[in-house]
Design a protein around this motif. Sequence first.
Motif, PDB file in Angstrom:
ATOM      1  N   LEU A 176      46.084  42.112  34.916  1.00 19.65           N
ATOM      2  CA  LEU A 176      44.960  43.015  34.609  1.00 19.65           C
ATOM      3  C   LEU A 176      43.905  42.323  33.746  1.00 19.65           C
ATOM      4  CD1 LEU A 176      46.553  46.547  34.131  1.00 19.65           C
ATOM      5  CD2 LEU A 176      45.313  45.628  36.078  1.00 19.65           C
ATOM      6  N   LEU A 231      44.546  47.332  39.357  1.00 19.06           N
ATOM      7  CA  LEU A 231      44.520  48.676  38.763  1.00 19.06           C
ATOM      8  C   LEU A 231      44.788  49.747  39.811  1.00 19.06           C
ATOM      9  CD1 LEU A 231      41.514  48.331  36.288  1.00 19.06           C
ATOM     10  CD2 LEU A 231      43.832  49.013  35.652  1.00 19.06           C
ATOM     11  N   LEU A 288      46.718  49.260  29.380  1.00 21.65           N
ATOM     12  CA  LEU A 288      45.557  50.102  29.708  1.00 21.65           C
ATOM     13  C   LEU A 288      44.665  50.296  28.483  1.00 21.65           C
ATOM     14  CD1 LEU A 288      47.235  52.835  31.963  1.00 21.65           C
ATOM     15  CD2 LEU A 288      45.795  50.928  32.713  1.00 21.65           C
ATOM     16  N   VAL A 325      40.889  52.003  35.260  1.00 18.63           N
ATOM     17  CA  VAL A 325      41.768  52.429  34.163  1.00 18.63           C
ATOM     18  C   VAL A 325      41.911  53.942  34.171  1.00 18.63           C
ATOM     19  CG1 VAL A 325      41.983  52.588  31.646  1.00 18.63           C
ATOM     20  CG2 VAL A 325      41.272  50.437  32.694  1.00 18.63           C
TER      21      VAL A 325
END
Length: 439
Positions: free
Chosen positions: A94, A106, A132, A147
């Motif tokens: 990520l 994501l 996150l 997100v």
Amino acid sequence: LPGQVLELLRGVQRGSEDRKRSLGRLRWALQNEDTQQKFVRLDGSIRTLTGLFTSSLADLQLEAARCLHELSHSSVPMVAEACLPVTSYLLTYLSGHSLEFTELCLYTLGNLVVESEAVRKHLLPQGIIPVLASCIQSPHEAVLEGVGYVLSQLLQAKEAPTEIIPLVLDSVLPQHMLRLLCSGLKAGMGAAVEFAWCLHYIICRHKDNVVLLALGAVPALTSLLLDLAAQIPQDAPEGLELLVCPVLRCLSNLLAQTGCQGQGQDGRLLVALFLILQCFLQQHPFLVQECLWLLNNLTADDPFFCSALLSLDLLPALLQLLTCSQMATVLVLTVLCNIAEKGAFRCQRLLQQPLLPRLLPLLTLPDPEPVGQCLELLHLLFLHCPEAAADFTRQGGHQALEQHQSTPELQEQAQALLDMVRQSPAAPSACQATLAAFS
């Protein structure tokens, strides 16, 4: 066919120069749900994809990520669970080298957590919430929207109230969600919508929202609604209703919880609500119900908003919604009850409209819920302004009440009102005399 799926896998496994093209063919094939299931059953299929996904060749890595993303679209839990070995890499990447790659990771995670509790339980100890919380501080709109998507899927899970929401509230996510949502549309409409729904899922599934209240959620959401309403007449962006809906729900549900009374006492909020109602009434009538729920929660225990609704002369606009839909009828009557409960002076202001002629047709509705709410309002009006009962009789209200004496769920209310009507003074109404002073 199984043979074709196996051939696609072998093409990917061969170390030939056209491996990227083989991955591309596999990606297109994995858009089919049957192919997805056949592929994950093949020995070594996920291991092969994981190997390419973690390779040092960026183009192969991206193509493998696209294949995993196609797999994540499956509605079959078995497919999602087959992807368990790759989830730790998805989290690691990520902070990837390209926006497209981060976005793919994501949305793949978001899709996987929807279908499988096993995947969710696997990701929580791996640290998906802290990851996150780091990603939400990205400057990129596409990453922020991704997100929001992952979070919204996690927060809707059946185990969210006990296992996920506490972790989210203990992180920096709530303050960043509020910040991004309340910065208007600067973060992008898509991200703002996702974070608004995330906050909604937290508020409606978590009894004690002290964290959000301490972060100033009520005044922040109030301010946001004022900003959104201000945009409506000029240049409302397309899809604004998708943002307005969860924001209304968040504020409404927060105000319904203990400890919120007296927060957000800003009369401009009522004007904003009616601007939103006016704008969306025709094209998006579902927002009428959302606005009225909030209006109900604002007026339920707060004399400030009851007085503001009257002093800002918003009552005529409210009464126009009486026949909008059955739910709107019930909610408008509930708001009117909230005002009438506050005593004689406010009842007089309601009767000045005039209100009674608008209520009489509602007593003939076939559904007992709006009729029952109408009877409740009449009870409050007659209680605080007894002379109004005589006015109601003169307009034919007695007969309208008598027809409900045989309706089981309404007969008690109807009989109580008939008794009040019989005992009402026939002399010129003191209320009417008071109302003359207003006219």
